[in-house]
Design a protein around this motif. Structure first.
Motif, PDB file in Angstrom:
ATOM      1  N   GLY A   1      50.286  46.185  28.979  1.00  0.00           N
ATOM      2  CA  GLY A   1      51.591  46.530  29.767  1.00  0.00           C
ATOM      3  C   GLY A   1      51.630  48.057  29.672  1.00  0.00           C
ATOM      4  O   GLY A   1      51.241  48.605  28.541  1.00  0.00           O
ATOM      5  N   ALA A   2      51.950  48.966  30.675  1.00  0.00           N
ATOM      6  CA  ALA A   2      52.195  50.438  30.659  1.00  0.00           C
ATOM      7  C   ALA A   2      53.576  50.547  31.162  1.00  0.00           C
ATOM      8  O   ALA A   2      54.398  49.975  31.735  1.00  0.00           O
ATOM      9  N   ASP A   3      53.953  51.937  30.874  1.00  0.00           N
ATOM     10  CA  ASP A   3      55.171  52.579  31.327  1.00  0.00           C
ATOM     11  C   ASP A   3      55.186  52.833  32.896  1.00  0.00           C
ATOM     12  O   ASP A   3      56.236  53.350  33.311  1.00  0.00           O
ATOM     13  N   ASP A   4      53.864  52.616  33.628  1.00  0.00           N
ATOM     14  CA  ASP A   4      54.024  52.923  35.099  1.00  0.00           C
ATOM     15  C   ASP A   4      54.583  51.480  35.540  1.00  0.00           C
ATOM     16  O   ASP A   4      54.506  51.313  36.848  1.00  0.00           O
ATOM     17  N   GLY A   5      55.029  50.369  34.800  1.00  0.00           N
ATOM     18  CA  GLY A   5      55.522  49.271  35.343  1.00  0.00           C
ATOM     19  C   GLY A   5      54.230  48.155  35.636  1.00  0.00           C
ATOM     20  O   GLY A   5      54.687  47.145  36.177  1.00  0.00           O
ATOM     21  N   SER A   6      53.173  48.505  35.257  1.00  0.00           N
ATOM     22  CA  SER A   6      52.025  47.531  35.625  1.00  0.00           C
ATOM     23  C   SER A   6      51.527  46.554  34.376  1.00  0.00           C
ATOM     24  O   SER A   6      51.738  47.011  33.165  1.00  0.00           O
ATOM     25  N   VAL A   7      51.213  45.399  34.793  1.00  0.00           N
ATOM     26  CA  VAL A   7      50.681  44.668  33.772  1.00  0.00           C
ATOM     27  C   VAL A   7      49.163  44.230  34.365  1.00  0.00           C
ATOM     28  O   VAL A   7      48.911  43.897  35.334  1.00  0.00           O
ATOM     29  N   ALA A   8      48.195  44.335  33.365  1.00  0.00           N
ATOM     30  CA  ALA A   8      46.813  44.120  33.643  1.00  0.00           C
ATOM     31  C   ALA A   8      46.105  43.118  32.982  1.00  0.00           C
ATOM     32  O   ALA A   8      46.435  42.764  31.642  1.00  0.00           O
ATOM     33  N   LEU A   9      45.389  42.238  33.652  1.00  0.00           N
ATOM     34  CA  LEU A   9      44.478  41.422  32.663  1.00  0.00           C
ATOM     35  C   LEU A   9      43.107  41.668  32.816  1.00  0.00           C
ATOM     36  O   LEU A   9      42.693  41.704  33.917  1.00  0.00           O
ATOM     37  N   TRP A  10      42.531  41.633  31.570  1.00  0.00           N
ATOM     38  CA  TRP A  10      41.168  42.156  31.645  1.00  0.00           C
ATOM     39  C   TRP A  10      40.294  41.005  31.102  1.00  0.00           C
ATOM     40  O   TRP A  10      40.592  40.152  30.364  1.00  0.00           O
ATOM     41  N   GLY A  11      39.069  41.232  31.431  1.00  0.00           N
ATOM     42  CA  GLY A  11      37.922  40.555  30.801  1.00  0.00           C
ATOM     43  C   GLY A  11      37.189  41.386  29.983  1.00  0.00           C
ATOM     44  O   GLY A  11      36.858  42.341  30.613  1.00  0.00           O
ATOM     45  N   LEU A  12      36.552  41.057  28.755  1.00  0.00           N
ATOM     46  CA  LEU A  12      35.937  42.104  27.946  1.00  0.00           C
ATOM     47  C   LEU A  12      34.330  42.458  28.441  1.00  0.00           C
ATOM     48  O   LEU A  12      33.990  43.185  27.690  1.00  0.00           O
ATOM     49  N   THR A  13      34.098  41.755  29.482  1.00  0.00           N
ATOM     50  CA  THR A  13      32.949  42.287  30.176  1.00  0.00           C
ATOM     51  C   THR A  13      33.001  43.247  31.468  1.00  0.00           C
ATOM     52  O   THR A  13      32.049  43.531  31.866  1.00  0.00           O
ATOM     53  N   LYS A  14      34.123  43.563  31.676  1.00  0.00           N
ATOM     54  CA  LYS A  14      34.392  44.160  32.784  1.00  0.00           C
ATOM     55  C   LYS A  14      35.270  45.609  32.185  1.00  0.00           C
ATOM     56  O   LYS A  14      36.245  45.373  31.655  1.00  0.00           O
ATOM     57  N   LYS A  15      34.933  46.692  32.822  1.00  0.00           N
ATOM     58  CA  LYS A  15      35.493  47.674  32.388  1.00  0.00           C
ATOM     59  C   LYS A  15      36.893  48.176  33.298  1.00  0.00           C
ATOM     60  O   LYS A  15      37.867  48.929  32.844  1.00  0.00           O
ATOM     61  N   LYS A  16      37.041  47.451  34.441  1.00  0.00           N
ATOM     62  CA  LYS A  16      38.152  47.578  35.117  1.00  0.00           C
ATOM     63  C   LYS A  16      38.956  46.197  34.988  1.00  0.00           C
ATOM     64  O   LYS A  16      38.616  45.283  34.963  1.00  0.00           O
ATOM     65  N   PRO A  17      40.470  46.324  35.444  1.00  0.00           N
ATOM     66  CA  PRO A  17      41.105  45.031  35.237  1.00  0.00           C
ATOM     67  C   PRO A  17      40.766  43.849  36.029  1.00  0.00           C
ATOM     68  O   PRO A  17      40.381  44.352  37.280  1.00  0.00           O
ATOM     69  N   LEU A  18      40.723  42.662  35.903  1.00  0.00           N
ATOM     70  CA  LEU A  18      40.555  41.593  36.886  1.00  0.00           C
ATOM     71  C   LEU A  18      41.546  41.141  37.433  1.00  0.00           C
ATOM     72  O   LEU A  18      41.332  40.777  38.762  1.00  0.00           O
TER      73      LEU A  18
END
Length: 417
Positions: free
Chosen positions: A279-296
């Motif tokens: 989570g970040a102070d821009d209000g976003s919640v990101a879901l990640w896979g450890l094999t992808k460099k960008k959020p799923l």
């Protein structure tokens, strides 16, 4: 020979995928016959690797939860800290909660979950008295407990890490070496190896049982604000305003860099060995896979906006939590509620489930190992600063009961419940 080949071909009546599914269903049926009609997430966790092998995917998640809105009257509030709660952990057996705050006198408390009683209070001291005083002499920003419940680690703004006996609250060691505030701690599951992160931008590795420093890892370009780990010899960190999440491979002394948030990344937690949430102070919640460099998946303005019309700003995400090896997530902010989320469609989608009203900054969130309750650390201020105060908030710990039923999902429909 021809007849033997024809007979062998007739015996193969299912594809490999069908066989995996059949074996998984067979295993579930065996659990039902043993009377485990509603296995707890902690119990399922012990079987998850075996199921992963059956299904052909080591990170496959079978456990999906349907959570019903909790009764507000059943939310228990524990009061004792005079200043905002900054961090908390739950013991592996779900019997105790350890909490810490910005308070200089009540620096660490141990609570019994069933009764809500304070079992132990470690008072703080004045700056410079750490060697002869039991507690911290500055704000505690993070804590972690070992998976066997033996050791508790706490980190403060004064660059110190203290190791405690979790049963007696007796201080065992003090680790020094960081050059700025200690902001993240995590024990590697199944071991006494401790990872620490700091505002000095580095990650350190310690052996708590041997009271020893192991190594230091560098890479972040800004203060590290959060850290987490599981069984593998690696950890993940949130890098504040450098805009990156990093996976540190300890034996190789290497790192993977992930980017996707636009603001300061303030909190992070692993969901399982293959996925994490931040989570970040821009209000976003990101879901990640450890094999992808960008959020799923990325939920923008997950907790809405604040401010007057034309000057709205997203509500900061100040805490995230994941029920290990399930699809259930929780996020906290100062928006007036804790939000529960479901990871859908093979961890490629974030679906909002429900809101739990709580007033104040949600500075820490933790699910119990069994998944039957969620604990929130509430404060009038953000754990990392004093940008503004929510006067009507109470500095407290909230124990939120979760009513749920557990279902199993097949590999063909990972998003179904």
């Amino acid at each position: 020979g021809r007849r033997r080949r024809e007979a062998a071909e007739e015996e193969v009546e299912e594809t490999p995928q069908e066989k995996k599914l059949r074996l998984a269903k067979q295993y579930l049926e065996e659990l039902r016959q043993l009377g485990e009609s509603r296995p707890a997430p902690g119990a399922v966790l012990g079987c998850s690797r075996a199921w992963g092998r059956v299904l052909g995917s080591p990170g496959h998640i079978l456990l999906f939860l349907q959570v019903q809105p909790p009764d507000p009257a059943r939310i228990r509030v524990l009061r004792g800290h005079q200043l905002p709660i900054t961090c908390l952990v739950i013991s592996p057996d779900d019997r105790f909660i350890f909490s810490a705050s910005k308070d200089g006198s009540l620096i660490k408390c141990k609570w019994e979950v069933d009764s809500g009683k304070r079992l132990c209070v470690v008072p703080g001291g004045k700056k410079g008295t750490e060697e002869r005083h039991m507690g911290h002499a500055s704000q505690v920003l993070c804590m972690a407990i070992s998976s066997d419940g033996k050791y508790l680690a706490t980190g403060d703004r004064n660059k110190l890490i203290m190791i405690w006996d979790a049963a007696t609250c007796k201080r065992l060691h003090i680790f020094t070496g960081h050059r700025d505030a200690v902001s993240g701690l995590s024990f590697r599951k199944g071991t006494h190896q401790l990872y620490s992160a700091s505002h000095d931008r580095c990650v350190k590795v310690w052996d708590v049982a041997e009271n020893a420093y192991v190594e230091t890892l560098f890479g972040h370009q800004d203060v590290i604000t959060g850290l987490d780990s599981l069984s593998r010899e690696c950890c993940v960190t949130a890098g504040g305003r450098d805009g990156t999440v990093r996976l540190w491979k300890i034996p190789e002394e290497s790192q993977l860099v992930f980017s996707g948030h636009q603001g300061s990344i303030d909190c992070i937690q692993l969901i399982n060995e293959e996925h994490m949430v931040s989570g970040a102070d821009d209000g976003s919640v990101a879901l990640w896979g450890l094999t992808k460099k960008k959020p799923l998946a990325l939920a923008r303005q997950a907790h809405g906006e604040q401010g007057t019309e034309g000057l709205q700003q997203p509500c900061w995400i100040s805490a995230v939590a994941a029920l290990r090896n399930s699809d259930l997530l929780a996020t906290g902010s100062h928006s007036g509620s804790v939000k529960l989320w479901k990871c859908g469609e093979g961890f490629r989608k974030l679906e909002h489930l429900l809101d739990i009203p709580l007033v104040g900054f949600v500075n820490s969130l933790k699910f119990s190992a069994a998944g039957d309750f969620l604990v929130a650390g509430i404060g009038q201020e953000h754990r990392l600063g004093r940008w503004w105060r929510i006067k009507e908030a109470k500095n407290s710990i909230c124990i939120i009961p979760l009513r749920q039923k557990t279902t199993a999902s097949s590999p063909e429909s990972p998003g179904s419940s």
